[in-house]
Design a protein around this motif. Structure first.
Motif, short mmCIF file in Angstrom:
data_model
loop_
_atom_site.label_atom_id
_atom_site.label_comp_id
_atom_site.label_asym_id
_atom_site.label_seq_id
_atom_site.Cartn_x
_atom_site.Cartn_y
_atom_site.Cartn_z
N SER A 136 37.33 57.14 39.22
CA SER A 136 38.34 57.37 38.17
C SER A 136 39.75 57.34 38.72
CB SER A 136 38.11 58.73 37.49
OG SER A 136 36.83 58.78 36.92
N LEU A 137 39.90 57.63 40.01
CA LEU A 137 41.24 57.59 40.63
C LEU A 137 41.83 56.18 40.53
CD1 LEU A 137 40.51 59.65 43.88
CD2 LEU A 137 41.84 60.40 41.90
N ASN A 138 40.98 55.17 40.48
CA ASN A 138 41.46 53.79 40.37
C ASN A 138 42.15 53.55 39.02
OD1 ASN A 138 40.33 51.86 42.70
ND2 ASN A 138 38.85 53.47 42.30
N LEU A 139 41.74 54.29 38.00
CA LEU A 139 42.33 54.10 36.67
C LEU A 139 43.80 54.52 36.68
CD1 LEU A 139 39.38 55.47 34.52
CD2 LEU A 139 40.17 53.11 34.56
N LYS A 140 44.09 55.54 37.48
CA LYS A 140 45.48 56.02 37.54
C LYS A 140 46.27 55.37 38.66
CE LYS A 140 48.46 59.99 37.51
NZ LYS A 140 49.67 59.28 37.14
N TYR A 141 45.64 55.24 39.84
CA TYR A 141 46.41 54.83 41.01
C TYR A 141 46.21 53.38 41.44
CZ TYR A 141 47.14 59.83 41.39
OH TYR A 141 47.47 61.13 41.13
N GLY A 142 45.41 52.65 40.71
CA GLY A 142 45.26 51.22 41.04
C GLY A 142 44.20 50.98 42.09
N ASN A 143 44.48 50.06 42.99
CA ASN A 143 43.50 49.55 43.93
C ASN A 143 43.15 50.55 45.02
OD1 ASN A 143 41.81 47.81 45.22
ND2 ASN A 143 43.40 46.51 46.06
N LEU A 144 42.04 51.27 44.85
CA LEU A 144 41.57 52.22 45.87
C LEU A 144 40.13 51.86 46.23
CD1 LEU A 144 42.87 55.59 44.34
CD2 LEU A 144 43.89 54.32 46.20
N LYS A 145 40.00 50.81 47.03
CA LYS A 145 38.64 50.32 47.35
C LYS A 145 37.85 51.35 48.15
CE LYS A 145 39.20 45.31 47.11
NZ LYS A 145 40.65 45.08 47.11
N SER A 146 38.55 52.20 48.87
CA SER A 146 37.86 53.20 49.69
C SER A 146 37.06 54.19 48.86
CB SER A 146 38.86 54.00 50.53
OG SER A 146 39.65 53.15 51.29
N THR A 147 37.38 54.30 47.58
CA THR A 147 36.64 55.23 46.71
C THR A 147 35.18 54.81 46.57
OG1 THR A 147 37.48 54.00 44.81
CG2 THR A 147 38.58 56.06 45.34
#
Lengths: 262, 263
Positions: B169-180
């Motif tokens: 869900s962090l990708n929805l706010k912060y964009g590209n977080l492939k590490s998640t």
């Protein structure tokens, strides 16, 4: 050198676009070492005989977190994908080496990851009461040299695996096989000296030990002078072999390469 | 609920059908890869329990725990790995918008995208080894224990799913977080060993590691009909509730902050 610096600058700028991702990577990269460390604490507290003291385990896994970043690689997947999709074609006509570009990308991201990792390591150092190993200055120099060589060796092996996509449709299976052997013989999950003697001796002749474990063994001061000299010499030989191998694979691969749609 | 199960079944059976239609060569190498990791866990675990003991767990209990770990891990990979990967990719490319327009719960379509046949293969292999352990070590078996085992495996998988949702869900706010994507699976080592291993750690670490460890300790304890400490049962229930609430909150907040890459 100018081409490398240009690639480095571009890669740093690119990587800074994804600061959050790098921060998250830095935090998640310590999860496995910290979990393993806590497990060893639990094992040693249960009264079982342990190969290292508590403070040595702390040093091993905290240094592993940092060294682990400097020997980490990710290029094989992207190289394999670019070869498959024909995107490597543009690199063949460029006057600069594809390996140089990958090296610039690799080092720039590692610098950023280390910057983000340092506060995390310091925090865990306080929590676990980390104490600096008391090493002679020359051993610290050899440690630094060994880390640099480990990073170069791991990088060259990684891109060589990526280049296998010139022949294999997908080199991911080779990469996975390498990862498994790396997990066992590099000391990432458990220190090498906890393995059976047969495996420890096998590890001396395989490249995996020289991509992670050797610098950590130097840091722990577990090696005698002859073992240290032999380890470094073997590491240098592996680096030369990997360099030659990656050049050879690239040259042979380019001869065979054909791309559609470009 | 029935509709969701039907959609779930359709997605996974279609994916399995597609996997099985690929050349045998592809599947062979995928299975070999998964098998190697399976054997790596077996081998490293065998090394560790050969040298060290864990309070309250005999050797046979530890092998049951390991095979529970194998079944759990490969099931989690089968159910979630593709969903986690594709969700991050879709959010970054803008194709996540299509998922939001469909008349089905977005979390179902987003995170459940089918799994690889090689993961099912290793899950079944873990099951075979588990049954073999019961026969070899002559461990008493009860159907009640089996029912509770299956139930606790499902709840453990749900907890893992909730953690995955919270991270992705962090990708929805912060964009590209492939590490998640990989963050959820980085903690495998913690739930390979019994919760009692972490009893002597400080409270903070105990809560974190025991919560992780219970994903496999809980089912294994129920299957072995061992007594379970009250504090661990309470911790497990709290983790179940907490992770469900957090997943719901992070996903809702993430959707509220989401702006498409394609608009």
């Amino acid at each position: 050198m100018r081409a490398f610096l240009a690639y480095f600058r571009v890669s740093i700028t690119d990587a800074l676009e994804y600061r959050g991702d790098i921060l998250l990577y830095a935090i998640s990269s310590v999860m496995l070492p910290v979990t393993s460390l806590l497990l060893w604490f639990a094992v040693t507290d249960s009264g079982s005989l342990s190969p290292l003291s508590r403070s040595e385990f702390v040093r091993y896994y905290l240094f592993l977190s940092v060294v682990g970043v400097w020997v980490s690689n990710w290029a094989a997947y992207f190289i394999s994908r670019d070869i498959r999709l024909g995107k490597i074609s543009s690199w063949i006509i460029k006057p600069a080496s594809f390996t140089l570009y990958q090296a610039g990308n690799n080092i720039s991201e590692k610098i950023l990851k280390t910057i983000y990792l340092i506060p995390v390591i310091i925090a865990f150092g306080f929590i676990f009461r980390f104490t600096w190993p008391s090493l002679a200055l020359y051993k610290w120099v050899l440690f630094g040299l060994s880390v640099a060589l480990a990073g170069i060796l791991a990088f060259l092996i990684d891109i060589s695996i990526g280049f296998l996509a010139f022949w294999l449709e997908d080199s991911n299976s080779v990469r996975e096989g390498y990862s498994i052997l790396h997990l066992i013989f590099s000391g990432r999950i458990v220190p090498l000296f906890t393995l059976p003697v047969v495996l420890q001796q096998a590890a001396i002749f395989l490249p995996f030990r020289y991509t992670l474990s050797l610098p950590l063994e130097i840091m722990l001061d577990k090696l005698s002078a002859p073992q240290l000299f032999q380890g470094l010499l073997t590491q240098i030989l592996f680096v030369f072999a990997a360099f030659y191998l990656h050049k050879k694979i690239w040259r042979l691969g380019i001869k065979k390469y054909s791309a559609s749609g470009n | 609920m029935r509709r969701h199960l039907k959609i779930f079944y359709r997605i996974y059976s279609a994916r399995l059908g597609k996997d099985l239609s690929l050349p045998l060569f592809n599947q062979f190498f995928q299975i070999i890869g998964s098998l190697c990791f399976f054997l790596l866990h077996l081998y490293s675990f065998g090394l560790l329990i050969g040298k060290f003991s864990f309070p309250g767990w005999t050797r046979s209990d530890m092998w049951v725990l390991l095979f529970t770990f194998e079944i759990f891990t490969y099931l989690a990979f089968y159910l979630y790995w593709r969903g986690f990967n594709y969700t991050v990719r879709d959010i970054n490319s803008g194709s996540f918008d299509m998922t939001l327009t469909k008349p089905v719960t977005s979390r179902l379509l987003t995170f459940f995208r089918g799994g690889g046949f090689h993961n099912i293969f290793c899950t079944l292999l873990g099951l075979v080894f588990l049954m073999g352990a019961f026969i070899y070590f002559q461990i008493p078996f009860s159907f009640q224990g089996l029912a509770l085992y299956l139930l606790s495996l499902v709840s453990g998988l749900w907890i893992m799913y909730c953690w995955g949702v919270s991270f992705i869900s962090l990708n929805l706010k912060y964009g590209n977080l492939k590490s998640t994507i990989s963050a959820v699976f980085q903690v495998q080592e913690a739930y390979k060993y019994p919760s009692t291993a972490y009893d002597k750690l400080s409270l903070g670490f105990w809560i974190i590691l025991s919560s992780l460890s219970l994903l496999t300790t809980f089912p294994a304890t129920l299957l072995l009909s061992k007594p379970l400490e009250f504090k661990l049962v309470v911790l497990y229930i709290l983790v179940l509730i907490f992770s469900t609430v957090i997943a719901h909150l992070t996903w809702s907040l993430g959707l509220r902050h989401y702006s498409s890459a394609s608009s």
